[in-house]
Design an enzyme around this catalytic site. Sequence first.
Site, PDB file in Angstrom:
ATOM      1  N   SER A  77      -5.277   6.875  -5.062  1.00 31.02           N
ATOM      2  CA  SER A  77      -4.478   6.023  -4.175  1.00 31.02           C
ATOM      3  C   SER A  77      -3.961   6.821  -2.986  1.00 31.02           C
ATOM      4  O   SER A  77      -4.091   6.399  -1.821  1.00 31.02           O
ATOM      5  CB  SER A  77      -3.298   5.423  -4.946  1.00 31.02           C
ATOM      6  OG  SER A  77      -3.732   4.549  -5.959  1.00 31.02           O
ATOM      7  N   HIS A 127       2.089   3.223  -0.331  1.00 31.69           N
ATOM      8  CA  HIS A 127       1.682   2.969  -1.715  1.00 31.69           C
ATOM      9  C   HIS A 127       2.457   1.805  -2.321  1.00 31.69           C
ATOM     10  O   HIS A 127       1.928   1.049  -3.136  1.00 31.69           O
ATOM     11  CB  HIS A 127       1.897   4.241  -2.545  1.00 31.69           C
ATOM     12  CG  HIS A 127       1.399   4.140  -3.946  1.00 31.69           C
ATOM     13  ND1 HIS A 127       2.243   4.033  -5.033  1.00 31.69           N
ATOM     14  CD2 HIS A 127       0.137   4.137  -4.459  1.00 31.69           C
ATOM     15  CE1 HIS A 127       1.537   3.977  -6.142  1.00 31.69           C
ATOM     16  NE2 HIS A 127       0.250   4.030  -5.824  1.00 31.69           N
ATOM     17  N   ARG A 181       4.270   7.397   0.202  1.00 27.89           N
ATOM     18  CA  ARG A 181       4.967   6.644  -0.849  1.00 27.89           C
ATOM     19  C   ARG A 181       5.256   5.218  -0.390  1.00 27.89           C
ATOM     20  O   ARG A 181       5.122   4.250  -1.142  1.00 27.89           O
ATOM     21  CB  ARG A 181       6.278   7.330  -1.214  1.00 27.89           C
ATOM     22  CG  ARG A 181       6.192   8.341  -2.327  1.00 27.89           C
ATOM     23  CD  ARG A 181       6.125   7.675  -3.672  1.00 27.89           C
ATOM     24  NE  ARG A 181       6.254   8.640  -4.749  1.00 27.89           N
ATOM     25  CZ  ARG A 181       6.157   8.326  -6.019  1.00 27.89           C
ATOM     26  NH1 ARG A 181       5.934   7.088  -6.383  1.00 27.89           N
ATOM     27  NH2 ARG A 181       6.269   9.247  -6.953  1.00 27.89           N
TER      28      ARG A 181
END
Length: 212
Positions: free
Chosen positions: A18, A44, A41
């Site tokens: 990812s 994501h 982050r």
Amino acid sequence: MAVAPDYIRDPAEIYRQSFATIRREADLSRFSNELQDLAVRLIHACGMVDIVEDLVVSGDAADAGRAAIRQGRPIVCDVEMVRNGIIRRLLPDDVKVLCGVSSKDMAVLATELGTTRSAAAFESFADDMNGAIVVIGNAPTALFHLLEMIDRGVARPALIIGIPVGFVGAVESKDALITNPRGVPFVAVRGRRGGSAMAAAVVNAMAGGLGA
């Protein structure tokens, strides 16, 4: 007999692929290495690589957030979804993660103040705000109210994570923070996009970086 689909089951490999995909597809060139982890982050959490175009981070935000965590300062959240999205094991044991929106007294205080329960909860945490990380992923009213609290000298957080989502007040509240952060380090996402998962992801990035 149906054949089970072939998919990746290993959590570490899911994270690895990812984050590699995000770094390949997103333009992170304007961020330092430290802030790139934060941006990864954030992407994501929402699945949108273009969110970095709207990401605004003051230069001292990452240092301020990590220092507050090391010093055991509270993390004050606008809604329970933000609090539940923060990975507690990444934080020192003495860091409190606070959210008062569900308190039975908050509806009464919100009525008295003429605002939402999220904003009223911030008022109830006035004594905890000093040096805290304040995380807003849902309620623009909470961000507006926090700025009003700072203006009247009540609260001086170490960091404001202002990422409320929505169609009423979200754009304006974030613009108010970005235009005049009152000398407080901040992380914000311009526009209507935001949300609890994204706000919590910023805390997780500061607490543990990637791969956690």
